[in-house]
Design a protein around this motif. Structure first.
Motif, PDB file in Angstrom:
ATOM      1  N   MET A  21      26.507   1.298 -33.861  1.00  9.37           N
ATOM      2  CA  MET A  21      25.132   1.441 -34.353  1.00  9.37           C
ATOM      3  C   MET A  21      24.713   0.219 -35.149  1.00  9.37           C
ATOM      4  SD  MET A  21      24.492   5.460 -35.253  1.00  9.37           S
ATOM      5  CE  MET A  21      25.413   5.382 -36.739  1.00  9.37           C
ATOM      6  N   PHE A  22      25.624  -0.335 -35.948  1.00  4.45           N
ATOM      7  CA  PHE A  22      25.300  -1.530 -36.723  1.00  4.45           C
ATOM      8  C   PHE A  22      24.913  -2.680 -35.792  1.00  4.45           C
ATOM      9  CE2 PHE A  22      26.791  -5.644 -38.308  1.00  4.45           C
ATOM     10  CZ  PHE A  22      25.958  -5.779 -39.407  1.00  4.45           C
ATOM     11  N   PHE A  23      25.738  -2.933 -34.772  1.00  2.00           N
ATOM     12  CA  PHE A  23      25.448  -4.031 -33.865  1.00  2.00           C
ATOM     13  C   PHE A  23      24.213  -3.756 -33.004  1.00  2.00           C
ATOM     14  CE2 PHE A  23      29.931  -5.248 -34.696  1.00  2.00           C
ATOM     15  CZ  PHE A  23      29.656  -6.519 -35.167  1.00  2.00           C
ATOM     16  N   ALA A  24      23.970  -2.490 -32.644  1.00  8.47           N
ATOM     17  CA  ALA A  24      22.770  -2.160 -31.871  1.00  8.47           C
ATOM     18  C   ALA A  24      21.513  -2.407 -32.699  1.00  8.47           C
ATOM     19  CB  ALA A  24      22.823  -0.703 -31.404  1.00  8.47           C
ATOM     20  N   ILE A  25      21.527  -1.980 -33.951  1.00  9.49           N
ATOM     21  CA  ILE A  25      20.382  -2.206 -34.829  1.00  9.49           C
ATOM     22  C   ILE A  25      20.186  -3.695 -35.069  1.00  9.49           C
ATOM     23  CG2 ILE A  25      19.526  -1.862 -37.170  1.00  9.49           C
ATOM     24  CD1 ILE A  25      20.864   0.938 -37.048  1.00  9.49           C
ATOM     25  N   LYS A  26      21.272  -4.412 -35.291  1.00  5.90           N
ATOM     26  CA  LYS A  26      21.180  -5.854 -35.516  1.00  5.90           C
ATOM     27  C   LYS A  26      20.614  -6.556 -34.283  1.00  5.90           C
ATOM     28  CE  LYS A  26      24.077  -9.824 -36.780  1.00  5.90           C
ATOM     29  NZ  LYS A  26      23.395 -10.724 -35.896  1.00  5.90           N
ATOM     30  N   TRP A  27      21.068  -6.170 -33.094  1.00  8.89           N
ATOM     31  CA  TRP A  27      20.586  -6.797 -31.865  1.00  8.89           C
ATOM     32  C   TRP A  27      19.091  -6.531 -31.681  1.00  8.89           C
ATOM     33  CZ3 TRP A  27      18.475  -5.047 -27.264  1.00  8.89           C
ATOM     34  CH2 TRP A  27      18.405  -5.980 -26.237  1.00  8.89           C
ATOM     35  N   HIS A  28      18.664  -5.270 -31.916  1.00 13.04           N
ATOM     36  CA  HIS A  28      17.251  -4.949 -31.765  1.00 13.04           C
ATOM     37  C   HIS A  28      16.406  -5.682 -32.806  1.00 13.04           C
ATOM     38  CE1 HIS A  28      18.624  -1.662 -29.164  1.00 13.04           C
ATOM     39  NE2 HIS A  28      17.423  -1.763 -28.636  1.00 13.04           N
ATOM     40  N   TYR A  29      16.899  -5.803 -34.001  1.00  7.19           N
ATOM     41  CA  TYR A  29      16.183  -6.534 -35.041  1.00  7.19           C
ATOM     42  C   TYR A  29      16.038  -8.006 -34.657  1.00  7.19           C
ATOM     43  CZ  TYR A  29      15.017  -8.486 -39.592  1.00  7.19           C
ATOM     44  OH  TYR A  29      14.414  -9.154 -40.613  1.00  7.19           O
ATOM     45  N   ASP A  30      17.119  -8.598 -34.155  1.00  5.92           N
ATOM     46  CA  ASP A  30      17.061 -10.000 -33.733  1.00  5.92           C
ATOM     47  C   ASP A  30      16.125 -10.188 -32.536  1.00  5.92           C
ATOM     48  OD1 ASP A  30      18.813 -10.666 -35.733  1.00  5.92           O
ATOM     49  OD2 ASP A  30      20.583 -10.715 -34.423  1.00  5.92           O
ATOM     50  N   GLN A  31      16.098  -9.234 -31.616  1.00  3.89           N
ATOM     51  CA  GLN A  31      15.200  -9.321 -30.470  1.00  3.89           C
ATOM     52  C   GLN A  31      13.744  -9.212 -30.904  1.00  3.89           C
ATOM     53  OE1 GLN A  31      15.917  -9.924 -27.179  1.00  3.89           O
ATOM     54  NE2 GLN A  31      17.954 -10.363 -27.951  1.00  3.89           N
ATOM     55  N   GLY A  32      13.478  -8.404 -31.918  1.00  6.37           N
ATOM     56  CA  GLY A  32      12.124  -8.252 -32.422  1.00  6.37           C
ATOM     57  C   GLY A  32      11.613  -9.514 -33.089  1.00  6.37           C
ATOM     58  N   LYS A  33      12.496 -10.291 -33.664  1.00  9.12           N
ATOM     59  CA  LYS A  33      12.100 -11.532 -34.319  1.00  9.12           C
ATOM     60  C   LYS A  33      11.743 -12.616 -33.307  1.00  9.12           C
ATOM     61  CE  LYS A  33      14.610 -12.836 -37.918  1.00  9.12           C
ATOM     62  NZ  LYS A  33      15.796 -13.062 -38.743  1.00  9.12           N
ATOM     63  N   MET A  34      12.231 -12.484 -32.075  1.00 11.99           N
ATOM     64  CA  MET A  34      11.985 -13.509 -31.071  1.00 11.99           C
ATOM     65  C   MET A  34      10.542 -13.465 -30.559  1.00 11.99           C
ATOM     66  SD  MET A  34      15.601 -13.591 -28.990  1.00 11.99           S
ATOM     67  CE  MET A  34      14.771 -13.717 -27.472  1.00 11.99           C
ATOM     68  N   GLY A  35       9.832 -12.359 -30.718  1.00 17.75           N
ATOM     69  CA  GLY A  35       8.451 -12.274 -30.294  1.00 17.75           C
ATOM     70  C   GLY A  35       8.279 -12.206 -28.792  1.00 17.75           C
ATOM     71  N   THR A  36       8.827 -11.185 -28.175  1.00 18.79           N
ATOM     72  CA  THR A  36       8.724 -11.043 -26.731  1.00 18.79           C
ATOM     73  C   THR A  36       7.301 -10.649 -26.332  1.00 18.79           C
ATOM     74  OG1 THR A  36       9.421  -8.740 -26.866  1.00 18.79           O
ATOM     75  CG2 THR A  36      11.137 -10.362 -26.514  1.00 18.79           C
ATOM     76  N   ASP A  37       6.977 -10.848 -25.080  1.00 19.97           N
ATOM     77  CA  ASP A  37       5.679 -10.506 -24.537  1.00 19.97           C
ATOM     78  C   ASP A  37       5.531  -8.990 -24.475  1.00 19.97           C
ATOM     79  OD1 ASP A  37       3.215 -10.683 -23.284  1.00 19.97           O
ATOM     80  OD2 ASP A  37       4.119 -10.862 -21.285  1.00 19.97           O
ATOM     81  N   ARG A  38       4.457  -8.465 -25.027  1.00 15.02           N
ATOM     82  CA  ARG A  38       4.258  -7.021 -25.104  1.00 15.02           C
ATOM     83  C   ARG A  38       4.029  -6.413 -23.715  1.00 15.02           C
ATOM     84  NH1 ARG A  38       4.021  -3.530 -29.015  1.00 15.02           N
ATOM     85  NH2 ARG A  38       3.331  -4.487 -30.920  1.00 15.02           N
ATOM     86  N   ARG A  39       3.325  -7.127 -22.843  1.00 13.36           N
ATOM     87  CA  ARG A  39       3.090  -6.605 -21.494  1.00 13.36           C
ATOM     88  C   ARG A  39       4.387  -6.506 -20.702  1.00 13.36           C
ATOM     89  NH1 ARG A  39      -1.730  -9.062 -18.273  1.00 13.36           N
ATOM     90  NH2 ARG A  39      -1.063  -7.336 -16.980  1.00 13.36           N
ATOM     91  N   ALA A  40       5.228  -7.501 -20.830  1.00 13.71           N
ATOM     92  CA  ALA A  40       6.518  -7.467 -20.128  1.00 13.71           C
ATOM     93  C   ALA A  40       7.388  -6.338 -20.662  1.00 13.71           C
ATOM     94  CB  ALA A  40       7.233  -8.802 -20.272  1.00 13.71           C
ATOM     95  N   LEU A  41       7.317  -6.115 -21.965  1.00 12.01           N
ATOM     96  CA  LEU A  41       8.103  -5.037 -22.570  1.00 12.01           C
ATOM     97  C   LEU A  41       7.628  -3.681 -22.070  1.00 12.01           C
ATOM     98  CD1 LEU A  41      10.291  -4.363 -24.675  1.00 12.01           C
ATOM     99  CD2 LEU A  41       8.478  -4.272 -26.373  1.00 12.01           C
ATOM    100  N   LEU A  42       6.307  -3.482 -22.010  1.00 12.42           N
ATOM    101  CA  LEU A  42       5.777  -2.212 -21.507  1.00 12.42           C
ATOM    102  C   LEU A  42       6.083  -2.020 -20.027  1.00 12.42           C
ATOM    103  CD1 LEU A  42       2.337  -2.075 -23.320  1.00 12.42           C
ATOM    104  CD2 LEU A  42       4.322  -0.627 -23.732  1.00 12.42           C
ATOM    105  N   ARG A  43       6.012  -3.082 -19.249  1.00 11.39           N
ATOM    106  CA  ARG A  43       6.329  -3.003 -17.816  1.00 11.39           C
ATOM    107  C   ARG A  43       7.800  -2.624 -17.616  1.00 11.39           C
ATOM    108  NH1 ARG A  43       3.571  -7.158 -16.274  1.00 11.39           N
ATOM    109  NH2 ARG A  43       5.133  -8.672 -16.908  1.00 11.39           N
ATOM    110  N   THR A  44       8.668  -3.231 -18.390  1.00 12.32           N
ATOM    111  CA  THR A  44      10.099  -2.917 -18.287  1.00 12.32           C
ATOM    112  C   THR A  44      10.368  -1.481 -18.724  1.00 12.32           C
ATOM    113  OG1 THR A  44      10.639  -5.223 -18.717  1.00 12.32           O
ATOM    114  CG2 THR A  44      12.403  -3.625 -19.004  1.00 12.32           C
ATOM    115  N   GLY A  45       9.711  -1.060 -19.794  1.00 13.98           N
ATOM    116  CA  GLY A  45       9.871   0.327 -20.247  1.00 13.98           C
ATOM    117  C   GLY A  45       9.394   1.325 -19.210  1.00 13.98           C
ATOM    118  N   GLY A  46       8.286   1.001 -18.534  1.00 17.23           N
ATOM    119  CA  GLY A  46       7.783   1.872 -17.474  1.00 17.23           C
ATOM    120  C   GLY A  46       8.735   1.956 -16.302  1.00 17.23           C
ATOM    121  N   LYS A  47       9.327   0.828 -15.936  1.00 18.16           N
ATOM    122  CA  LYS A  47      10.306   0.820 -14.841  1.00 18.16           C
ATOM    123  C   LYS A  47      11.521   1.664 -15.187  1.00 18.16           C
ATOM    124  CE  LYS A  47       9.112  -3.728 -13.012  1.00 18.16           C
ATOM    125  NZ  LYS A  47       9.560  -5.122 -12.849  1.00 18.16           N
TER     126      LYS A  47
END
Length: 77
Positions: A21-47
């Motif tokens: 859980m520590f590493f999962a939270i850390k990974w998600h936190y680090d991914q959030g700091k990178m500023g990914t494209d919101r449309r790509a994230l929603l498209r991937t979530g939909g898939k």
């Protein structure tokens, strides 16, 4: 000796899950700091959601087919 098995297994489980859980939270936190494209994230979530629903439907059909093949009564009262 047999009394210690649950203590050891539960301790191991808590340590492993806590570390994961520590590493999962850390990974998600680090991914959030990178500023990914919101449309790509929603498209991937939909898939992912669509694949999950299709797999769930497949398991449901397999279960009912197997139950019918074994002669189980699946009718509602």
């Amino acid at each position: 000796m047999i009394d210690w098995i649950p203590v050891v297994f539960i301790t191991f489980k808590v340590l492993i899950f806590g570390t994961c859980m520590f590493f999962a939270i850390k990974w998600h936190y680090d991914q959030g700091k990178m500023g990914t494209d919101r449309r790509a994230l929603l498209r991937t979530g939909g898939k992912i959601a669509a694949v999950f629903i299709l797999l769930l439907l497949g398991v449901l059909l397999f279960t009912f087919g197997l139950a019918r093949m074994l002669g189980m009564d699946l009718s509602l009262p």
